[in-house]
Design a protein around this motif. Structure first.
Motif, PDB file in Angstrom:
ATOM      1  N   PHE A   1      -4.789 -36.842 -11.603  1.00 57.29           N
ATOM      2  CA  PHE A   1      -5.548 -36.011 -11.799  1.00 57.29           C
ATOM      3  C   PHE A   1      -4.812 -34.523 -11.014  1.00 57.29           C
ATOM      4  N   PHE A   2      -4.805 -33.430 -11.385  1.00 66.11           N
ATOM      5  CA  PHE A   2      -3.800 -32.167 -10.763  1.00 66.11           C
ATOM      6  C   PHE A   2      -4.768 -31.476 -10.262  1.00 66.11           C
ATOM      7  N   THR A   3      -4.175 -30.781  -9.027  1.00 64.48           N
ATOM      8  CA  THR A   3      -5.263 -29.925  -8.342  1.00 64.48           C
ATOM      9  C   THR A   3      -4.570 -28.611  -8.426  1.00 64.48           C
TER      10      THR A   3
ATOM     11  N   THR B   1      -5.830 -21.125  -3.187  1.00 60.81           N
ATOM     12  CA  THR B   1      -5.608 -19.548  -3.440  1.00 60.81           C
ATOM     13  C   THR B   1      -4.720 -19.189  -4.262  1.00 60.81           C
ATOM     14  N   PRO B   2      -4.549 -19.124  -5.507  1.00 61.54           N
ATOM     15  CA  PRO B   2      -3.338 -18.987  -6.508  1.00 61.54           C
ATOM     16  C   PRO B   2      -3.235 -17.530  -6.085  1.00 61.54           C
ATOM     17  N   LEU B   3      -1.904 -17.205  -6.230  1.00 63.35           N
ATOM     18  CA  LEU B   3      -1.175 -15.937  -6.270  1.00 63.35           C
ATOM     19  C   LEU B   3      -1.767 -15.030  -7.536  1.00 63.35           C
ATOM     20  N   THR B   4      -1.657 -13.943  -7.623  1.00 67.71           N
ATOM     21  CA  THR B   4      -1.859 -13.031  -8.655  1.00 67.71           C
ATOM     22  C   THR B   4      -0.588 -13.138  -9.532  1.00 67.71           C
ATOM     23  N   MET B   5      -0.777 -12.730 -10.857  1.00 65.87           N
ATOM     24  CA  MET B   5       0.407 -12.839 -11.643  1.00 65.87           C
ATOM     25  C   MET B   5       1.805 -12.186 -11.051  1.00 65.87           C
ATOM     26  N   GLY B   6       1.434 -10.815 -10.752  1.00 63.02           N
ATOM     27  CA  GLY B   6       2.567 -10.246 -10.218  1.00 63.02           C
ATOM     28  C   GLY B   6       3.265 -10.755  -8.945  1.00 63.02           C
ATOM     29  N   ARG B   7       2.495 -11.257  -7.883  1.00 61.22           N
ATOM     30  CA  ARG B   7       3.074 -12.012  -7.056  1.00 61.22           C
ATOM     31  C   ARG B   7       3.783 -13.420  -7.460  1.00 61.22           C
TER      32      ARG B   7
ATOM     33  N   THR C   1       0.109 -20.023 -15.976  1.00 62.64           N
ATOM     34  CA  THR C   1      -0.918 -21.197 -16.348  1.00 62.64           C
ATOM     35  C   THR C   1      -0.734 -22.410 -15.849  1.00 62.64           C
ATOM     36  N   TRP C   2       0.295 -22.978 -15.992  1.00 59.77           N
ATOM     37  CA  TRP C   2       0.818 -24.321 -15.329  1.00 59.77           C
ATOM     38  C   TRP C   2       0.726 -24.216 -13.952  1.00 59.77           C
ATOM     39  N   TYR C   3       1.058 -23.299 -13.247  1.00 57.99           N
ATOM     40  CA  TYR C   3       0.935 -23.150 -11.773  1.00 57.99           C
ATOM     41  C   TYR C   3      -0.472 -22.940 -11.605  1.00 57.99           C
ATOM     42  N   GLN C   4      -1.272 -22.509 -12.075  1.00 58.62           N
ATOM     43  CA  GLN C   4      -2.803 -22.461 -11.981  1.00 58.62           C
ATOM     44  C   GLN C   4      -3.512 -23.939 -11.860  1.00 58.62           C
ATOM     45  N   ASP C   5      -3.150 -24.315 -12.834  1.00 59.99           N
ATOM     46  CA  ASP C   5      -3.428 -25.932 -13.260  1.00 59.99           C
ATOM     47  C   ASP C   5      -2.756 -26.986 -12.409  1.00 59.99           C
TER      48      ASP C   5
END
Length: 373
Positions: A282-284, A288-294, A363-367
């Motif tokens: 399972f992936f987590t 608090t993900p960064l915004t796309m710009g950051r 997207t992969w970072y967020q997932d």
């Protein structure tokens, strides 16, 4: 190619030519001075987790018993003849993953996982064989291995373990920390701990063709296109009402024979199938993900790295990651191939990513599929 102590000072090409799938190889001090990457307490904690595959094997008065994890408690350290097995240690610890990656002379598509075995004196899993290639690296203490090329692989019936009924050893070795034994598929072997010991097993995927065939038919079901509906405008009166008409069978067979698959179909199936995470993975994503710009700024500074749990493969213009596939341009493929091979991108390289690739990385970072170092 460079000769590797890991392979007994053979080059990967020499090892693959002379030993892989063919015969055993004992390598003394494959990794000199090797010490366990994870202490027993950490392994025991891993074995308590639902998503970690583990087993406890004990033997008492000649009787075998196997318990599947989660393992809430282990036998006393003073008790003889018990073994704890923890699968997929590379998915949770960077040092274990780094060890597994030392075997990258075999394609990632074949590399499976690193299993860690801890055993007390006399512990083992009995004489058995594996259906895949395996490297057995001694990490702590001593283990006596007896091996055999015997053709009789009959198993004892009624046991919780797959134990050979007629094992006859042909060779015997005692492995100490840093020593390693390679065994090809279906080579009978029996390892017994001499005192407390820890062994690392590097295993390789060897899916059954039946399993592949069934999965491929399911994969192809979404792409079959057979328009129209069965009809028989020339139907004649039935002589036997319950008999299936011959012309009905031939008409249906003719339509089904229109189903074809291409090498591209097989490529996409194999890439998705082999990169699909195991059922217990399972992936987590970041809390608090960064915004796309950051995220883009961080990537340009530090680069990105694949999660330990991520499997990324490629072939031709197709890139596969965790069971998904993408058709990419030649320029994007060059960068993504570096990420797949090296499992990371440095900042300057990552900063050259196209908008499409950067969006995919985000997207992969967020997932939770990749991480910022």
């Amino acid at each position: 190619m460079k000769k590797l102590p890991l392979l007994g000072n053979l080059t990967p090409a020499e090892f693959l030519r002379d030993y892989w799938h063919k015969k055993p190889l004992l390598i003394r001090q494959a990794i000199p001075g090797f010490k366990p990457l994870l202490p027993l307490a950490t392994l025991a904690d891993m074995a308590k987790l639902n998503h970690v595959e583990s087993r406890l094997i004990t033997r008492s008065d000649g009787q075998w018993d196997m318990q599947h994890g989660p393992l809430d408690a282990l036998p006393p350290a003073t008790q003889r003849e018990w073994t704890m097995l923890v699968q997929g240690a590379n998915l949770y610890h960077k040092s274990a993953d780094a060890l597994l990656r030392q075997f990258s002379f075999v394609p990632d598509a074949r590399l499976d996982d690193l299993m860690i075995s801890f055993a007390t004196d006399g512990g083992g899993v009995g004489p058995h064989f594996d259906s895949y290639d395996v490297f057995l690296l001694q990490a702590q203490g001593k283990r006596r291995w007896r091996i055999s090329a015997q053709q009789d692989l009959t198993l004892v019936e009624g046991l919780p373990l797959k134990i050979l009924s007629g094992f006859v050893a042909e060779e015997e070795f005692v492995l100490e920390p840093g020593d390693m034994l390679y065994l090809p598929p279906h080579y009978a072997h029996d390892g017994v701990a001499e005192g407390d010991c820890m062994t690392y097993s590097i295993g390789f995927r060897s899916p059954a063709y039946q399993e592949l065939g069934e999965a491929f038919l399911q994969f192809m079901a979404d792409s079959i296109d057979l328009p129209g509906r069965y009809a028989d405008p020339q139907l004649e009166p039935a002589k036997h009402s319950a008999e299936i008409p011959r012309h009905m069978l031939s008409t249906i067979a003719e339509e089904l024979n229109k189903v074809r698959f291409t090498e591209e179909d097989v490529t996409i199936f194999v890439g998705e199938y082999l990169s699909e995470p195991k059922h217990n993975v399972f992936f987590t994503g970041p809390e608090t993900p960064l915004t796309m710009g950051r995220f883009m700024q961080a990537v340009a500074r530090k680069g990105v790295a694949l999660s330990l749990k991520t499997q990324m493969l490629y072939r031709g213009s197709n890139v596969f990651i965790n069971g998904e596939s993408f058709d990419v341009s030649r320029a994007d493929k060059r960068l993504l191939a570096i990420l797949a091979d090296e499992r990371r991108l440095d900042g300057p390289t990552a900063a050259t990513a196209s908008d499409d690739v950067m969006e995919a990385l985000y997207t992969w970072y967020q997932d939770g599929w990749l991480e910022l170092p």
